[in-house]
Design a protein around this motif. Sequence first.
Motif, PDB file in Angstrom:
ATOM      1  N   UNK A 291       0.862  -1.192   0.000  1.00  0.00           N
ATOM      2  CA  UNK A 291       0.000   0.000   0.000  1.00  0.00           C
ATOM      3  C   UNK A 291       0.893   1.235   0.000  1.00  0.00           C
ATOM      4  N   UNK A 292       0.713   2.087  -0.987  1.00  0.00           N
ATOM      5  CA  UNK A 292       1.503   3.315  -1.080  1.00  0.00           C
ATOM      6  C   UNK A 292       0.959   4.343  -0.098  1.00  0.00           C
ATOM      7  N   UNK A 293       1.830   4.882   0.766  1.00  0.00           N
ATOM      8  CA  UNK A 293       1.428   5.828   1.804  1.00  0.00           C
ATOM      9  C   UNK A 293       1.755   7.274   1.438  1.00  0.00           C
ATOM     10  N   UNK A 294       2.459   7.492   0.345  1.00  0.00           N
ATOM     11  CA  UNK A 294       2.863   8.833  -0.092  1.00  0.00           C
ATOM     12  C   UNK A 294       2.216   9.148  -1.434  1.00  0.00           C
ATOM     13  N   UNK A 295       2.145  10.444  -1.755  1.00  0.00           N
ATOM     14  CA  UNK A 295       1.456  10.865  -2.980  1.00  0.00           C
ATOM     15  C   UNK A 295       2.457  11.123  -4.099  1.00  0.00           C
ATOM     16  N   UNK A 296       2.412  10.345  -5.186  1.00  0.00           N
ATOM     17  CA  UNK A 296       3.296  10.616  -6.328  1.00  0.00           C
ATOM     18  C   UNK A 296       3.062  12.017  -6.886  1.00  0.00           C
ATOM     19  N   UNK A 297       4.141  12.659  -7.292  1.00  0.00           N
ATOM     20  CA  UNK A 297       4.032  13.995  -7.855  1.00  0.00           C
ATOM     21  C   UNK A 297       3.996  15.096  -6.815  1.00  0.00           C
ATOM     22  N   UNK A 298       3.729  14.742  -5.561  1.00  0.00           N
ATOM     23  CA  UNK A 298       3.748  15.715  -4.465  1.00  0.00           C
ATOM     24  C   UNK A 298       4.848  15.373  -3.456  1.00  0.00           C
ATOM     25  N   UNK A 299       4.806  14.168  -2.926  1.00  0.00           N
ATOM     26  CA  UNK A 299       5.795  13.744  -1.937  1.00  0.00           C
ATOM     27  C   UNK A 299       7.064  13.207  -2.591  1.00  0.00           C
ATOM     28  N   UNK A 300       6.943  12.649  -3.773  1.00  0.00           N
ATOM     29  CA  UNK A 300       8.103  12.053  -4.441  1.00  0.00           C
ATOM     30  C   UNK A 300       7.832  11.950  -5.938  1.00  0.00           C
ATOM     31  N   UNK A 301       8.918  11.704  -6.695  1.00  0.00           N
ATOM     32  CA  UNK A 301       8.798  11.339  -8.108  1.00  0.00           C
ATOM     33  C   UNK A 301       9.671  10.123  -8.358  1.00  0.00           C
ATOM     34  N   UNK A 302       9.367   9.400  -9.454  1.00  0.00           N
ATOM     35  CA  UNK A 302      10.017   8.114  -9.672  1.00  0.00           C
ATOM     36  C   UNK A 302       9.409   7.087  -8.730  1.00  0.00           C
ATOM     37  N   UNK A 303      10.213   6.124  -8.284  1.00  0.00           N
ATOM     38  CA  UNK A 303       9.767   5.167  -7.275  1.00  0.00           C
ATOM     39  C   UNK A 303       8.551   4.359  -7.674  1.00  0.00           C
ATOM     40  N   UNK A 304       8.525   3.861  -8.916  1.00  0.00           N
ATOM     41  CA  UNK A 304       7.388   3.066  -9.372  1.00  0.00           C
ATOM     42  C   UNK A 304       7.471   1.637  -8.830  1.00  0.00           C
ATOM     43  N   UNK A 305       6.301   1.053  -8.554  1.00  0.00           N
ATOM     44  CA  UNK A 305       6.234  -0.343  -8.137  1.00  0.00           C
ATOM     45  C   UNK A 305       6.340  -1.213  -9.384  1.00  0.00           C
ATOM     46  N   UNK A 306       7.291  -2.138  -9.372  1.00  0.00           N
ATOM     47  CA  UNK A 306       7.640  -2.917 -10.557  1.00  0.00           C
ATOM     48  C   UNK A 306       7.504  -4.406 -10.256  1.00  0.00           C
ATOM     49  N   UNK A 307       6.909  -5.139 -11.199  1.00  0.00           N
ATOM     50  CA  UNK A 307       6.819  -6.594 -11.121  1.00  0.00           C
ATOM     51  C   UNK A 307       7.445  -7.193 -12.385  1.00  0.00           C
ATOM     52  N   UNK A 308       8.120  -8.324 -12.203  1.00  0.00           N
ATOM     53  CA  UNK A 308       8.606  -9.066 -13.364  1.00  0.00           C
ATOM     54  C   UNK A 308       8.129 -10.508 -13.258  1.00  0.00           C
ATOM     55  N   UNK A 309       7.932 -11.134 -14.410  1.00  0.00           N
ATOM     56  CA  UNK A 309       7.644 -12.564 -14.439  1.00  0.00           C
ATOM     57  C   UNK A 309       8.528 -13.226 -15.483  1.00  0.00           C
ATOM     58  N   UNK A 310       9.007 -14.413 -15.141  1.00  0.00           N
ATOM     59  CA  UNK A 310       9.878 -15.174 -16.032  1.00  0.00           C
ATOM     60  C   UNK A 310       9.169 -16.445 -16.459  1.00  0.00           C
ATOM     61  N   UNK A 311       8.726 -16.472 -17.705  1.00  0.00           N
ATOM     62  CA  UNK A 311       8.100 -17.672 -18.258  1.00  0.00           C
ATOM     63  C   UNK A 311       9.169 -18.552 -18.898  1.00  0.00           C
ATOM     64  N   UNK A 312       8.990 -19.867 -18.871  1.00  0.00           N
ATOM     65  CA  UNK A 312       9.999 -20.764 -19.447  1.00  0.00           C
ATOM     66  C   UNK A 312      10.295 -20.420 -20.908  1.00  0.00           C
ATOM     67  N   UNK A 313      11.593 -20.373 -21.217  1.00  0.00           N
ATOM     68  CA  UNK A 313      12.074 -20.168 -22.589  1.00  0.00           C
ATOM     69  C   UNK A 313      11.612 -18.840 -23.179  1.00  0.00           C
ATOM     70  N   UNK A 314      11.354 -17.850 -22.307  1.00  0.00           N
ATOM     71  CA  UNK A 314      10.956 -16.515 -22.785  1.00  0.00           C
ATOM     72  C   UNK A 314      11.736 -15.460 -22.014  1.00  0.00           C
ATOM     73  N   UNK A 315      11.816 -14.245 -22.580  1.00  0.00           N
ATOM     74  CA  UNK A 315      12.390 -13.119 -21.869  1.00  0.00           C
ATOM     75  C   UNK A 315      11.463 -12.695 -20.719  1.00  0.00           C
ATOM     76  N   UNK A 316      12.027 -12.042 -19.703  1.00  0.00           N
ATOM     77  CA  UNK A 316      11.222 -11.574 -18.580  1.00  0.00           C
ATOM     78  C   UNK A 316      10.250 -10.486 -19.040  1.00  0.00           C
TER      79      UNK A 316
END
Length: 247
Positions: free
Chosen positions: A166-191
């Motif tokens: 849960x994000x507790x700060x306001x993007x664009x006001x309290x901070x910039x950048x800091x994106x929540x990022x997810x990756x998935x690795x499927x067999x025999x494929x790029x992430x």
Amino acid sequence: MNANAVVTPGARRDIAARVRGMDWDRVGTDLDAQGNALLPQLLTPEECTALAGLYGQDERFRSRVVMARHGFGRGEYRYFAYPLPESIAALRTRLYPLLAPIANRWNRTMGIDARYPDRHDEFIARCHDAGQTRPTPLLLQYGMDDYNCLHQDLYGEHVFPLQVAILLSQPGEDFSGGEFVLTEQRPRMQSRVDVVPLRRGDGVVFAVHQRPVRGARGAYRVNMRHGVSRVRAGHRHTLGVIFHDAA
């Protein structure tokens, strides 16, 4: 709103009502399709400010981790001690029974034997019986140029396969950048990378470790990791709600 206001009975009732009011059919569909789902406005701005304000209260926490010392990134986080603040306990208690059916369905699909009980206290009792007795909800604090490397929150034999940030700060006001990022690795494929747009008070529920994906020959397991991109300015606070305890 002061930090103590997040522990009132009224806050527990409000959180319970917000959790019930989510579109859980949509949450299940999104989790199946992409391994994450948005929980919009799970906390109010006042609750977010109060929870972020707990960071400096040493008595609330069992440990502090400076990420750079361990190669986890930059920034720091603190694990709450028991008893948890009531609002965080309420989030665990109210979210878990709505996520457990999804977790059980995923395990059946992936051929994993583990099943999760209906109630969170029953699952925590299972963790404690196995020696996983340390609470895992945490507050994360980032400043300029801080980030969190891609990782998985696995703390012992008993792992609940979904967690919530849960994000507790306001993007664009309290901070910039800091994106929540997810990756998935499927067999025999790029992430594959997914950046989840969050506003203050929004939660995201996502796969801790693996999720099932349907293929031409049936379901297979996809490995998931999550992290936070570099904060370019300001300060960012996040609440992590993990449903299993740590060994």
